[in-house]
Write a protein that holds these residues in place. Structure first.
Motif, PDB file in Angstrom:
ATOM      1  N   SER A 136       0.854  -1.190   0.000  1.00 57.23           N
ATOM      2  CA  SER A 136       0.000   0.000   0.000  1.00 57.23           C
ATOM      3  C   SER A 136       0.888   1.237   0.000  1.00 57.23           C
ATOM      4  O   SER A 136       2.123   1.148   0.027  1.00 57.23           O
ATOM      5  CB  SER A 136      -0.924  -0.004   1.229  1.00 57.23           C
ATOM      6  OG  SER A 136      -0.160  -0.026   2.428  1.00 57.23           O
ATOM      7  N   GLN A 167       0.329   5.739  -3.784  1.00 59.09           N
ATOM      8  CA  GLN A 167      -0.445   6.775  -4.481  1.00 59.09           C
ATOM      9  C   GLN A 167       0.431   7.780  -5.215  1.00 59.09           C
ATOM     10  O   GLN A 167       0.063   8.290  -6.277  1.00 59.09           O
ATOM     11  CB  GLN A 167      -1.345   7.522  -3.489  1.00 59.09           C
ATOM     12  CG  GLN A 167      -2.457   6.682  -2.900  1.00 59.09           C
ATOM     13  CD  GLN A 167      -2.028   5.937  -1.647  1.00 59.09           C
ATOM     14  OE1 GLN A 167      -0.839   5.750  -1.382  1.00 59.09           O
ATOM     15  NE2 GLN A 167      -3.002   5.512  -0.855  1.00 59.09           N
ATOM     16  N   LYS A 176       1.061   7.306  -8.991  1.00 52.88           N
ATOM     17  CA  LYS A 176      -0.020   7.230  -9.967  1.00 52.88           C
ATOM     18  C   LYS A 176       0.213   8.100 -11.200  1.00 52.88           C
ATOM     19  O   LYS A 176      -0.142   7.729 -12.321  1.00 52.88           O
ATOM     20  CB  LYS A 176      -1.352   7.606  -9.308  1.00 52.88           C
ATOM     21  CG  LYS A 176      -1.915   6.521  -8.410  1.00 52.88           C
ATOM     22  CD  LYS A 176      -3.289   6.925  -7.899  1.00 52.88           C
ATOM     23  CE  LYS A 176      -3.946   5.804  -7.114  1.00 52.88           C
ATOM     24  NZ  LYS A 176      -5.298   6.181  -6.646  1.00 52.88           N
ATOM     25  N   GLY A 189      -4.794   4.348 -12.483  1.00 48.42           N
ATOM     26  CA  GLY A 189      -5.434   3.699 -11.355  1.00 48.42           C
ATOM     27  C   GLY A 189      -4.547   3.162 -10.260  1.00 48.42           C
ATOM     28  O   GLY A 189      -3.347   3.402 -10.174  1.00 48.42           O
ATOM     29  N   GLN A 190      -5.215   2.427  -9.414  1.00 52.18           N
ATOM     30  CA  GLN A 190      -4.612   1.834  -8.225  1.00 52.18           C
ATOM     31  C   GLN A 190      -3.597   0.765  -8.612  1.00 52.18           C
ATOM     32  O   GLN A 190      -3.776   0.026  -9.579  1.00 52.18           O
ATOM     33  CB  GLN A 190      -5.721   1.204  -7.371  1.00 52.18           C
ATOM     34  CG  GLN A 190      -5.242   0.447  -6.150  1.00 52.18           C
ATOM     35  CD  GLN A 190      -6.384  -0.259  -5.451  1.00 52.18           C
ATOM     36  OE1 GLN A 190      -7.555  -0.118  -5.837  1.00 52.18           O
ATOM     37  NE2 GLN A 190      -6.081  -1.026  -4.428  1.00 52.18           N
ATOM     38  N   LEU A 247      -1.932  -2.766  -7.939  1.00 51.77           N
ATOM     39  CA  LEU A 247      -2.275  -4.051  -7.347  1.00 51.77           C
ATOM     40  C   LEU A 247      -0.983  -4.847  -7.211  1.00 51.77           C
ATOM     41  O   LEU A 247      -0.522  -5.477  -8.170  1.00 51.77           O
ATOM     42  CB  LEU A 247      -3.275  -4.800  -8.231  1.00 51.77           C
ATOM     43  CG  LEU A 247      -4.594  -4.072  -8.536  1.00 51.77           C
ATOM     44  CD1 LEU A 247      -5.440  -4.903  -9.495  1.00 51.77           C
ATOM     45  CD2 LEU A 247      -5.358  -3.777  -7.261  1.00 51.77           C
ATOM     46  N   ARG A 281      -2.138  -2.690 -12.433  1.00 53.39           N
ATOM     47  CA  ARG A 281      -2.905  -1.502 -12.079  1.00 53.39           C
ATOM     48  C   ARG A 281      -4.355  -1.719 -12.499  1.00 53.39           C
ATOM     49  O   ARG A 281      -4.629  -2.506 -13.417  1.00 53.39           O
ATOM     50  CB  ARG A 281      -2.361  -0.238 -12.764  1.00 53.39           C
ATOM     51  CG  ARG A 281      -0.996   0.187 -12.280  1.00 53.39           C
ATOM     52  CD  ARG A 281      -0.571   1.538 -12.843  1.00 53.39           C
ATOM     53  NE  ARG A 281      -1.287   2.640 -12.190  1.00 53.39           N
ATOM     54  CZ  ARG A 281      -0.979   3.933 -12.363  1.00 53.39           C
ATOM     55  NH1 ARG A 281       0.009   4.275 -13.187  1.00 53.39           N
ATOM     56  NH2 ARG A 281      -1.646   4.880 -11.736  1.00 53.39           N
ATOM     57  N   GLN A 289      -8.129   0.577 -13.142  1.00 51.27           N
ATOM     58  CA  GLN A 289      -8.805   1.862 -13.199  1.00 51.27           C
ATOM     59  C   GLN A 289     -10.206   1.678 -13.785  1.00 51.27           C
ATOM     60  O   GLN A 289     -10.424   0.837 -14.675  1.00 51.27           O
ATOM     61  CB  GLN A 289      -8.022   2.849 -14.066  1.00 51.27           C
ATOM     62  CG  GLN A 289      -8.635   4.237 -14.215  1.00 51.27           C
ATOM     63  CD  GLN A 289      -8.796   4.952 -12.884  1.00 51.27           C
ATOM     64  OE1 GLN A 289      -9.682   4.620 -12.103  1.00 51.27           O
ATOM     65  NE2 GLN A 289      -7.939   5.927 -12.627  1.00 51.27           N
TER      66      GLN A 289
END
Length: 268
Positions: free
Chosen positions: A58, A61, A64, A97-98, A100, A251, A253
Motif C-alpha cells: 500500500s 499513491q 499514480k 489507477g490503483q 495491485l 494496475r 482503473q
C-alpha cells in the motif's frame, strides 16, 4: 480498435483481453520504478524474497501520475475504448489507477476465493448500453495462481436479469443487491461461501453452471507484461491469493461514460 469478437466477449463473458498494449521495454521501466518505491516504503527488494514481508503493498499513491506509466494509455488502449464505449463519450482518467501489488503467500494452496465477489460499478447504469469499463493493466507477467483477479464469466447478463426482476434495485445499497443476487441460486451461494479448496476449483472453474440459461464459470485473469484486460462494469470479480513465485504487479482503473445520477445508493 476492438474486434467484433472482442466486443461480444466483453458483453457476454464480461471481459476481453488486449495483448501487447504497451511494450515489454515500457513494462520493464514501470517495474523498475515500482520496485524503487517498494524498496523505499517497505524495504522490499526485487531479487530478495526474504524482504517480501507483507501480503499487499500500500502507500503507492504518489506513483499514480509518474510519466513512466503513460504508455498504458497509448493508442491501442484508447482505440479499443473508443470502439467499446464510443469515441468522445468516455472520460479519460487522470491516471491508470490503483496499483495491485500482492506478494506470494508462503505455503498457501490456491483456491477460488469466496470473499468478496463484487462489481466496481453501481447497479444504476442503463442496462441497454455499455457505460464504462474496468481497465486491468499487467506491469509484469502474472502466471496462473499468481494473484491475478478471478472473474465470473457470464455475470453481466446475470446482473441484467436480476435487475430486471427488481425494479427498486438501482436505488438499493450495492451490498444489498449483491447479496440478493449471490443468494438467488445454490451455486452462486456456494461460490460466495467458504468450502473445501480443491472441491471449489473443480466446481467453479472446470465446467459451466447455468442460471436461467446463462452459462457461468470462474476464470483467472493471468497475462503477460504489456497486456490489458477490459472488464464489463457488471462483471463480478474477486481478489485471489498469490501462490506463485513472484509478486503480482498490476494496475486497475475504472473508465466511465458520464451519466446524470438519479440517486442510486452505494455501499458507503
Amino acid at each position: 480498435m476492438l474486434s467484433a469478437e472482442g466486443q461480444a466477449e466483453f458483453e457476454e463473458r464480461g471481459f476481453t483481453r488486449l495483448e501487447g498494449v504497451f511494450s515489454r521495454e515500457a513494462a520493464e521501466a514501470m517495474q523498475a520504478r515500482l520496485w524503487e518505491t517498494l524498496g523505499q516504503r517497505l524495504g522490499a527488494r526485487r531479487d530478495d524474497p526474504s524482504t517480501w514481508t507483507v501480503e499487499h503493498a500500500s502507500g503507492l499513491q504518489a506513483l499514480k501520475l509518474d510519466p513512466v506509466f503513460e504508455p498504458i494509455g497509448g493508442a491501442a488502449l484508447t482505440g479499443a475504448l473508443d470502439t467499446l464505449l464510443g469515441a468522445g463519450r468516455w472520460r479519460p482518467p487522470k491516471n491508470w489507477g490503483q496499483f495491485l501489488v500482492s506478494f506470494p503467500l508462503a505455503g498457501a494452496a490456491w483456491t477460488v476465493p469466496h470473499h468478496v465477489w463484487h462489481t466496481d460499478f453501481g447497479f444504476h447504469l442503463p442496462p441497454d448500453r455499455t457505460c464504462g469499463a474496468l481497465v486491468l493493466s499487467f506491469l509484469a507477467d502474472v502466471p496462473p495462481r499468481g494473484g491475478g483477479t478471478v472473474l465470473l464469466a457470464g455475470s453481466p447478463e446475470l446482473v441484467r436479469r436480476h435487475l430486471a426482476g427488481d425494479p427498486l434495485a438501482p436505488r438499493r445499497k450495492m451490498a444489498f443487491v449483491r447479496r440478493a443476487l449471490l443468494g438467488s441460486d445454490p451455486w452462486l451461494a456456494a461460490l460466495s461461501s467458504p468450502g473445501e479448496d480443491q472441491e471449489r476449483i473443480a466446481r467453479f472453474m472446470e465446467g459451466d453452471h447455468e442460471v436461467d440459461g446463462i452459462p457461468l464459470r470462474v476464470v483467472e485473469l493471468s497475462g503477460r507484461a504489456g497486456d490489458v484486460v477490459l472488464g464489463h462494469p457488471w462483471a463480478l470479480h474477486a481478489t485471489a491469493p498469490n501462490c506463485g513465485e513472484r509478486p503480482r504487479r498490476m494496475r486497475v482503473q475504472r473508465v466511465h461514460v458520464p451519466l446524470a445520477r438519479t440517486g442510486p445508493a452505494s455501499d458507503a
